[in-house]
Design an enzyme around this catalytic site. Structure first.
Site, PDB file in Angstrom:
ATOM      1  N   PRO A 360      68.165  95.098  52.549  1.00 16.10           N
ATOM      2  CA  PRO A 360      67.778  96.114  51.557  1.00 16.10           C
ATOM      3  C   PRO A 360      67.018  95.479  50.394  1.00 16.10           C
ATOM      4  CG  PRO A 360      70.130  95.639  51.431  1.00 16.10           C
ATOM      5  CD  PRO A 360      69.622  94.931  52.642  1.00 16.10           C
ATOM      6  N   PRO A 361      66.341  96.308  49.598  1.00 18.87           N
ATOM      7  CA  PRO A 361      65.594  95.780  48.450  1.00 18.87           C
ATOM      8  C   PRO A 361      66.519  95.102  47.436  1.00 18.87           C
ATOM      9  CG  PRO A 361      64.935  98.042  48.917  1.00 18.87           C
ATOM     10  CD  PRO A 361      66.140  97.766  49.751  1.00 18.87           C
ATOM     11  N   VAL A 363      67.774  91.984  47.392  1.00 19.51           N
ATOM     12  CA  VAL A 363      68.771  90.980  47.793  1.00 19.51           C
ATOM     13  C   VAL A 363      68.176  89.570  47.785  1.00 19.51           C
ATOM     14  CG1 VAL A 363      70.162  92.586  49.128  1.00 19.51           C
ATOM     15  CG2 VAL A 363      68.293  91.379  50.245  1.00 19.51           C
ATOM     16  N   GLY A 364      66.893  89.419  47.435  1.00 16.29           N
ATOM     17  CA  GLY A 364      66.332  88.088  47.264  1.00 16.29           C
ATOM     18  C   GLY A 364      65.527  87.564  48.434  1.00 16.29           C
ATOM     19  N   LYS A 365      64.915  88.443  49.216  1.00  9.39           N
ATOM     20  CA  LYS A 365      64.161  87.982  50.392  1.00  9.39           C
ATOM     21  C   LYS A 365      62.910  87.205  49.973  1.00  9.39           C
ATOM     22  CE  LYS A 365      63.716  92.151  52.061  1.00  9.39           C
ATOM     23  NZ  LYS A 365      64.479  92.884  51.027  1.00  9.39           N
ATOM     24  N   THR A 366      62.121  87.788  49.069  1.00 11.11           N
ATOM     25  CA  THR A 366      60.878  87.134  48.655  1.00 11.11           C
ATOM     26  C   THR A 366      61.155  85.843  47.894  1.00 11.11           C
ATOM     27  OG1 THR A 366      59.813  89.305  48.518  1.00 11.11           O
ATOM     28  CG2 THR A 366      58.706  87.479  47.424  1.00 11.11           C
ATOM     29  N   SER A 683      76.843 107.991  64.022  1.00 12.32           N
ATOM     30  CA  SER A 683      78.048 107.328  63.516  1.00 12.32           C
ATOM     31  C   SER A 683      78.938 108.241  62.670  1.00 12.32           C
ATOM     32  CB  SER A 683      77.654 106.098  62.696  1.00 12.32           C
ATOM     33  OG  SER A 683      76.922 106.478  61.548  1.00 12.32           O
ATOM     34  N   LYS A 726      78.149  99.294  55.269  1.00 10.09           N
ATOM     35  CA  LYS A 726      78.999 100.477  55.080  1.00 10.09           C
ATOM     36  C   LYS A 726      80.284 100.120  54.332  1.00 10.09           C
ATOM     37  CE  LYS A 726      77.245 102.928  59.148  1.00 10.09           C
ATOM     38  NZ  LYS A 726      77.534 103.465  60.485  1.00 10.09           N
TER      39      LYS A 726
END
Length: 805
Positions: A360-361, A363-366, A683, A726
């Site tokens: 998700p946006p 979280v520090g990917k870049t 779900s 979740k």
């Protein structure tokens, strides 16, 4: 009155100081400024100033002679009256002289270092006659034409200046303003008779006008006839001449290009193509469009790194230290990066790795990609692929197109300057495709270690080796990335952070960063742990920490204003109690769940692109005829799950204490709040079934429990995806017990230890187990043999596991 012959013949002789003039002819009736610098001229000027301020001005033959002799000076000159003289700082004298009348120097003598001339004046008066008037009109007309054609002269000023009735004055004024050589002007000055002088000027004006008309005609004709190629030839020859003068000939430029190509480290086939292109460039005119294309192509070949590499840091301890300093948690990601570095130490030329961070946006990917570059000592470049829909953005345009350029891959490599950077492909899940091609398909070659050794850009049209590049892609979701592209990447999932992880990230990184951005220090602002927890719980609801950083920044800006107002020693401590003073009313309640246990209201768990969330599900039973209504923008799969849940409830009606035909006299309305947001996925099956059972039996569902799982018609609970997200959503909402499919027990290894210890997780296989755990009171009619009956029924083949949202 007619002047008598005796009067005209009388000679008026007088002596005046004489000054030789250079590069100009002074006419009567004109005010002329000039600078006097020669010693002899200064003495003549002083002699005139000491007398009646009259001086004889005659032009010398050769302006280059500093001290002319008498025979080197024209005999006819002008008697001038010195109107003004100013001595300048450099010793020269600036003089303004008014021409009075013509005179002839009968004798020139050198007296006390300057010339004294014996001059004779010959006044002449022209009687008015029709011939004279006609001559004056002709001269005026010719002069107007001359001024119009001679663009360097001011038409209005000069035409006004020659408006006079005196023929002599008119002739002298026009002569003074004609752009003629000195000898030609002197010839006009030599003419004493006004009528004859006007005739001479008319002849001169006619010749000059004819010259100007001819020049204009020639220029116009040449301009029309001169084609582009001729103009280019002229300019090229001029450039060559300039370059020759500067010692930078065209040949030396091509030699320099060739040296650069030889030292660029290109592969043999690329070098041969570059040399071939250079030879073509030498044969082309430098200003042609084709030469510009060839030159740009060679410049791009030289700009791309062929052999330059960053010196790679392979020290695992250093890399681990950098990663830990930049990011909190993310142990699996860090472990994978350290494994990559370990392989680099053992293998000399390993194939490039293609990693894909999915999460998700916020979280520090870049920023993780930047940390990898920092830890390995490589250059970092980033290419955002969000919204890219043109295949040429990746591969470039062919050189046949005007304004063609290489694709973003080659352009980014040029920007990096080395052949082994960390190359981040950001937002790879947000590419699109249209009639211009599919950029995702173009990336297949880039991200395949078996193929990217010979990546071919359309513009360069040569093979380029990308195998030493460490590609890192980022995405929020996987399902929008084409399967073949997914297959080429190693997917590493970054899940949302727990509250404790967010607290540590805020303490170690975010607070320091925002304090620095706002010019504050620890002496001005501190946050207590309780304050940060309050901000996390009451002002943010996200998987990452982007909004948390934004809220901390809001606090810092408010404190910065108080520091400016009260002085640098002002200090604020943010606590849970005063957080609202800085951030206003809390945006979220401590718990996102309902206040008490209610009938037909269940806490479901959902996965979204920004992490997990609580999905409250409501069921209302109404009088009716057996109609099932679903609202809340439910998708097809979720609507089918609701139908399956109802079918399960009908099959278990006897064991739930319901009449077997209960559905004939009621309408059932299923609603999932936040109706503006589309929802779908299987779900929510056990959530819907539990809400239906509660609404029909009038038994409340526990408010402190959440659930997720797919349901079959026979009541089996099937596994789901996104378990960690979740459970993190449940934890954020203050729910510490969850019901999960038994087949998801294997996913426990991915859960953080603090999450596992904080939550009670119930793994179930059937819907009966779900109802026993979720309902506040036991079902009076739910008999033990129900489970046995379920087991005795023939079981269908297990359905294919599907992705769950």
């Amino acid at each position: 009155m007619t002047q008598s012959k005796e009067s005209r013949d009388r000679d008026d002789l007088r002596k005046l100081p004489m000054m030789p003039i250079r590069d100009m002819v002074i006419f009567p009736h004109m005010m002329t400024p000039f600078v006097v610098g020669r010693e002899s001229s200064v003495r003549a000027l002083e002699e005139a100033l000491n007398g009646d301020r009259k001086i004889f001005l005659a032009t010398q033959h050769d302006a280059r002679v500093d001290e002319p002799r008498a025979e080197e000076i024209y005999t006819v000159g002008t008697i001038g009256n010195i109107v003004q003289s100013v001595k300048m700082p450099d010793g020269n004298i600036k003089v303004l002289v008014e021409g009075l009348e013509r005179a002839t120097a009968v004798e020139m003598n050198d007296s006390d270092g300057f010339f004294v001339a014996t001059i004779r004046t010959s006044p002449a008066v022209l009687e008015s006659s029709p011939q004279t008037d006609q001559l004056i009109q002709r001269v005026m007309s010719l002069f107007e034409q001359y001024v119009k054609l001679q663009q360097s002269l001011n038409y209005e000023t000069l035409v006004a200046a020659v408006r006079t009735d005196e023929p002599g004055k008119l002739a002298d004024t026009i002569a003074a303003n004609l752009q003629l050589e000195i000898p030609e002007k002197q010839k006009i000055l030599d003419v004493f008779d006004p009528a004859q002088r006007l005739a001479v000027i008319a002849e001169v004006l006619s010749v000059e006008i004819e010259k100007l008309n001819m020049d204009r005609s020639i220029q116009s004709r040449v301009k029309r006839q001169m084609e582009r190629a001729q103009k280019e030839y002229y300019l090229n020859e001029k450039i060559k001449a300039i370059q020759k003068e500067l010692g930078k000939g065209e040949k030396s430029e091509f030699d320099e290009l060739k040296k650069k190509l030889e030292s660029a480290g290109m592969p043999k086939d690329v070098f041969e193509k570059a040399i071939q292109e250079l030879k073509k460039l030498e044969a082309m005119p430098p200003m042609s469009a084709e030469s510009t294309v060839s030159r740009n192509y060679l410049d791009w070949l030289l700009a791309v790194p062929w052999k330059k590499r960053s010196r790679e840091t392979r020290n695992i301890e250093h890399a681990e230290k950098v990663l830990n300093a930049d990011h909190y948690g993310l142990e699996k990601i860090k472990e994978r990066i350290l494994e990559f570095l370990a392989v680099r130490q053992l293998v000399k030329n390993p194939k490039g790795s293609i990693l894909c961070f999915v999460g998700p946006p916020g979280v520090g990917k870049t920023s993780l990609g930047m940390s990898i570059a920092k830890a390995t000592g490589r250059k970092f470049i980033r290419l955002s692929l969000g919204g890219v829909r043109d295949e040429a953005e990746i591969r470039g345009h062919r050189r046949t197109y005007i304004g063609a350029l290489p694709g973003q891959i080659i352009q980014s490599m040029k920007k990096a300057g080395t052949k082994n950077p960390v190359f981040m492909l950001d937002e790879v899940d947000k590419m699109a495709s249209d009639f211009r091609g599919d950029p995702a398909s173009a990336l297949l070659e880039v991200l395949d270690p078996e193929q990217n050794t010979s990546f071919q850009d359309h513009y360069l049209d040569v093979e380029y080796d990308l195998s030493q590049v460490l590609f890192v892609a980022t995405a929020n979701v996987l399902h929008t990335i084409p399967g073949p592209l997914q297959d080429r990447m190693e997917v590493l999932r970054l899940h949302g952070y727990t509250e404790d992880e967010k607290l540590e990230i805020a303490k170690q990184y975010l607070v320091k960063k925002q304090r620095g951005h706002t010019g504050l220090t620890e002496k001005n602002l501190t946050f207590s742990d309780d304050a940060l927890k309050e901000i996390i719980r009451s002002y943010t609801r996200e998987a990452g920490v982007r909004n948390l950083e934004r809220e901390i920044g809001n606090v810092c800006r408010k404190v910065a204003r108080r520091v400016v107002k009260n002085g640098q020693k002002h200090k604020e401590t943010v606590t849970a109690a005063n957080a609202a003073d800085f951030l206003g009313v809390p945006k979220f309640r401590d718990s996102a769940v309902h206040e008490k246990s209610e009938v037909g209201l269940v806490n479901g768990l959902a996965w979204t692109e920004v992490g997990g969330s609580i999905l409250q599900t409501e069921v209302q039973i109404l009088d009716g005829k057996g109609k099932l209504t679903t609202t809340g923008q439910l998708g097809d799969v979720m609507t089918e799950s609701a139908q399956a849940a109802l079918s399960y409830i009908r099959s278990r009606a006897h064991y739930l204490g319901l009449p077997h035909d209960f559905y004939r006299s009621v309408d059932i309305h299923i609603h999932v709040p936040e109706g503006a947001i589309p929802k779908d996925g299987p779900s929510a099956g056990i959530t819907l079934a539990t809400a239906l059972a509660s609404a029909l039996t009038r038994i409340p569902v526990r408010r402190d429990i959440a659930m997720t799982g797919e349901i079959t018609l026979r009541g089996k609970v099937l596994p789901i995806g996104g378990l960690k997200e979740k459970l993190l959503a449940a934890h954020r909402a203050g729910i510490f017990e969850a019901i999960l499919p038994a087949d998801n027990q294997k996913d426990m290894a991915d859960l953080p230890e603090n999450l596992k210890s904080a939550m009670k997780l119930n793994f179930v296989e059937s819907m009966d187990e779900v109802l026993k755990l979720a309902l506040e009171a036991p079902l009076p009619e739910l008999k033990e043999e129900a489970t046995d009956l379920l087991a005795s029924l023939p079981q269908p083949a297990p359905p294919e596991q599907r992705p769950h949202q």
